[in-house]
Design a protein around this motif. Structure first.
Motif, short mmCIF file in Angstrom:
data_model
loop_
_atom_site.label_atom_id
_atom_site.label_comp_id
_atom_site.label_asym_id
_atom_site.label_seq_id
_atom_site.Cartn_x
_atom_site.Cartn_y
_atom_site.Cartn_z
N THR A 236 0.83 -1.21 0.00
CA THR A 236 0.00 0.00 0.00
C THR A 236 0.86 1.25 0.00
O THR A 236 0.59 2.22 -0.74
N LEU A 237 1.93 1.25 0.82
CA LEU A 237 2.82 2.43 0.85
C LEU A 237 3.51 2.63 -0.49
O LEU A 237 3.67 3.78 -0.95
N GLN A 238 3.92 1.55 -1.15
CA GLN A 238 4.54 1.68 -2.45
C GLN A 238 3.58 2.27 -3.47
O GLN A 238 3.93 3.15 -4.26
N LYS A 239 2.34 1.78 -3.45
CA LYS A 239 1.35 2.32 -4.37
C LYS A 239 1.08 3.80 -4.09
O LYS A 239 0.98 4.62 -5.02
N GLU A 240 0.97 4.14 -2.80
CA GLU A 240 0.74 5.54 -2.46
C GLU A 240 1.92 6.41 -2.88
O GLU A 240 1.73 7.54 -3.37
N ARG A 241 3.16 5.89 -2.71
CA ARG A 241 4.32 6.66 -3.12
C ARG A 241 4.35 6.88 -4.62
O ARG A 241 4.63 7.98 -5.11
N GLN A 242 4.03 5.80 -5.38
CA GLN A 242 4.00 5.96 -6.83
C GLN A 242 2.92 6.95 -7.25
O GLN A 242 3.13 7.79 -8.13
N ALA A 243 1.76 6.83 -6.60
CA ALA A 243 0.68 7.75 -6.95
C ALA A 243 1.05 9.19 -6.59
O ALA A 243 0.80 10.13 -7.36
N ALA A 244 1.71 9.34 -5.41
CA ALA A 244 2.11 10.70 -5.02
C ALA A 244 3.16 11.26 -5.98
O ALA A 244 3.12 12.44 -6.35
N SER A 245 4.10 10.39 -6.40
CA SER A 245 5.12 10.86 -7.35
C SER A 245 4.49 11.26 -8.68
O SER A 245 4.83 12.29 -9.27
N THR A 246 3.55 10.44 -9.13
CA THR A 246 2.86 10.77 -10.39
C THR A 246 2.08 12.07 -10.25
O THR A 246 2.09 12.93 -11.15
N ASP A 247 1.42 12.20 -9.10
CA ASP A 247 0.64 13.43 -8.88
C ASP A 247 1.56 14.65 -8.83
O ASP A 247 1.23 15.70 -9.40
N ARG A 248 2.70 14.52 -8.14
CA ARG A 248 3.62 15.65 -8.08
C ARG A 248 4.15 16.03 -9.45
O ARG A 248 4.25 17.21 -9.80
N SER A 249 4.50 14.99 -10.24
CA SER A 249 5.00 15.28 -11.59
C SER A 249 3.93 15.96 -12.43
O SER A 249 4.21 16.94 -13.16
N GLN A 250 2.71 15.45 -12.32
CA GLN A 250 1.63 16.06 -13.10
C GLN A 250 1.37 17.49 -12.62
O GLN A 250 1.16 18.41 -13.45
N GLN A 251 1.37 17.68 -11.31
CA GLN A 251 1.14 19.03 -10.79
C GLN A 251 2.25 19.98 -11.23
O GLN A 251 1.99 21.12 -11.62
N GLN A 252 3.51 19.49 -11.17
CA GLN A 252 4.61 20.34 -11.60
C GLN A 252 4.49 20.68 -13.08
O GLN A 252 4.73 21.82 -13.49
N HIS A 253 4.12 19.68 -13.86
CA HIS A 253 3.95 19.93 -15.29
C HIS A 253 2.85 20.96 -15.53
O HIS A 253 2.99 21.89 -16.36
N ASP A 254 1.73 20.84 -14.82
CA ASP A 254 0.63 21.79 -15.01
C ASP A 254 1.04 23.19 -14.57
O ASP A 254 0.72 24.19 -15.24
N ILE A 255 1.78 23.26 -13.43
CA ILE A 255 2.20 24.58 -12.95
C ILE A 255 3.15 25.23 -13.95
O ILE A 255 3.03 26.43 -14.26
N GLU A 256 4.11 24.44 -14.45
CA GLU A 256 5.04 25.00 -15.42
C GLU A 256 4.33 25.43 -16.70
O GLU A 256 4.66 26.46 -17.30
N LYS A 257 3.35 24.66 -17.09
CA LYS A 257 2.60 25.03 -18.30
C LYS A 257 1.86 26.34 -18.09
O LYS A 257 1.84 27.23 -18.98
#
Length: 487
Positions: A236-257
């Motif tokens: 569960t922690l691994q899945k949450e970490r992957q999801a959090a990493s994906t969310d952070r990357s997507q958020q960073q991409h959206d912010i930069e855009k």
């Protein structure tokens, strides 16, 4: 034991002379009897009593049977020295020195034997008591009441406590009582051991397990449950970490855009619309070496068995050139990379295989660069300002460039579209990036470098609508030949 030995010795000493004396003539029967009477008085009187001695020594009728010498044996206490009769013709004499020495030796040996038997009996009794205690503890461990000693064991114990010791010759034992008692006690212990062995499997296989077995099973079950819970928590922690990493990357991409959109809007308000004409007359500027300024091509590559990549670039780095471009796919981060890192030479990586390029691009001037490759024998060639500077083969031979990847300008990808390293970033300006699905001829490359040809890439074209900038990278007007002449 000593009394019994003394009785035997006295009997032998008394009877032997009478039996071995020479028979007298018939005429002298009375005199012979008179001669034997003292010996009978001395020897048989001590064994059979006065009456029987006189009866055996009295007169007998002529022609009648001789009277019996004695009727029965009765052991009576003897003196310290055993009497013995000598021959009928001479006086009685005592035993010789050799006989006395032999008798003393036999008596000492018998005494030692008796002491050894006594010590052995004591040790056997201790062993029996120890075995009995162990059996009692074993039976107590099986949660059964201690079994009472059977009749043989009870009889043996009673015999050990009150065993009569015969002291007369009329009751000679067939075997020592202590040995018989030990055998009976050992037999009783063996019976108890057999009963325990028979009861143990039935209790072990019974429906009611013992308390230690229940505790051990419960402990194992609890450990398995904890292991399952721990593994589930880790997943569960691994899945949450992957999801959090994906969310952070997507958020960073959206912010930069959003930031880039705002920056472009501000630039439009300040300077008016760029109005690039033609659409490829622009450049991308990356002013600072970091891990967040870059440009991204919206279009990806198909599967390729050969390619030519050309671009204009101007480096402002103090050390290495950095990474002008990189192409990454899900299964390989270094599918195609042009990289100069630190003091290393400029390198072309294909499927993580490396070829060093003899190009020099550190003079902070505009240069036209092309790299060409084919999967057949892994042949490659490198061009700078329209001239071929290097060539080779065996670079990722027979490898096919994988499709559906990401093209990044200015950063080296450690994962698909991300994980940039600031030390590998490009600092400067880029323009006219194009990709062809074959190796261009040297004349075509020379025409692009001399601005006499406007050949566009048939896979990737340099177009304002096909390039996105992020993290502070910007676009500006560019005319290749004018910029080159200025440089």
């Amino acid at each position: 034991m000593l009394a019994f030995l003394g009785a035997i010795i006295c009997i032998i000493a008394s009877v032997h002379p009478a039996g071995t004396a020479a028979p007298a003539p018939a005429a002298d029967n009375d005199s012979a009897a008179a001669a034997l009477l003292p010996a009978a008085d001395k020897g048989l009187g001590a064994l059979h009593g006065p009456a029987e001695a006189l009866a055996s020594a009295g007169p007998r009728l002529p022609g009648g049977p001789p009277p019996p010498l004695f009727s029965r044996f009765v052991c009576t206490p003897l003196s310290a020295e055993c009497p013995a009769t000598g021959p009928s013709t001479g006086p009685a004499t005592g035993p010789g020195p050799e006989e006395l020495l032999a008798l003393r030796s036999a008596a000492a040996q018998l005494r030692r034997t008796a002491l050894e038997q006594k010590e052995r009996i004591r040790m056997d009794q201790e062993t029996i008591r120890e075995l009995t205690g162990k059996l009692s503890r074993c039976e107590g461990g099986l949660r059964t009441p201690p079994a009472a000693a059977g009749p043989p064991a009870a009889a043996a114990a009673a015999g050990l406590r009150a065993a009569p010791r015969p002291g007369t010759m009329g009751h000679p034992p067939a075997e020592p009582p202590a040995v018989r008692e030990l055998e009976e006690a050992v037999r009783a212990l063996q019976d108890r051991i057999d009963r325990i062995e028979q009861e143990l499997p039935a209790r072990t296989n019974g429906s009611a397990p013992t308390t230690p077995a229940l505790a051990r099973d419960a402990l194992h079950t609890k450990m398995e449950q904890l292991e399952e819970q721990l593994l589930s928590k880790i997943l569960t922690l691994q899945k949450e970490r992957q999801a959090a990493s994906t969310d952070r990357s997507q958020q960073q991409h959206d912010i930069e855009k959003e930031l880039n959109s705002l920056q472009n809007r501000v630039m439009e308000l300040e300077h008016g619309p760029p109005g690039y004409s033609p659409p490829d007359a622009f450049k991308v500027t990356i002013p600072v070496q970091n891990n967040y300024m870059y440009a991204r091509m919206k279009k990806s590559l198909p599967e390729l068995y050969a390619f030519t990549i050309c671009m204009w670039l101007k480096s402002k780095a103090l050390a290495g050139l950095g990474t002008p471009f990189s192409y990454s796919v899900p299964s390989q981060a270094n599918e195609i990379v042009l990289l100069e890192w630190g003091t290393n030479p400029l390198e072309l990586l294909i499927n993580d295989k490396v070829a060093q390029l003899p190009l020099s691009l550190k003079d902070k001037a505009w240069h036209h660069v092309c790299v060409a490759w084919t999967t057949r024998d892994g042949k490659w060639s490198a061009y700078q300002d329209g001239e071929q500077r290097g060539a080779g083969e065996n670079l990722a031979s027979w490898h096919a460039i994988k499709p559906q990847g990401v093209i990044i300008l200015g950063q080296e990808q450690d994962t698909l579209g991300g994980r940039f390293d600031a030390t590998q970033a490009f600092v400067g300006e880029l323009a006219q990036f194009g990709v062809w699905d074959h190796m261009l001829a040297p004349a075509e490359i020379l025409g692009l470098a001399n601005c006499t040809s406007h050949l566009q890439g048939n896979v990737i074209q340099w177009d304002d609508q096909a390039v996105e900038v992020f993290g502070g990278a910007s676009k500006g007007g560019f005319t290749a030949c004018e910029e080159g002449r200025k440089a």
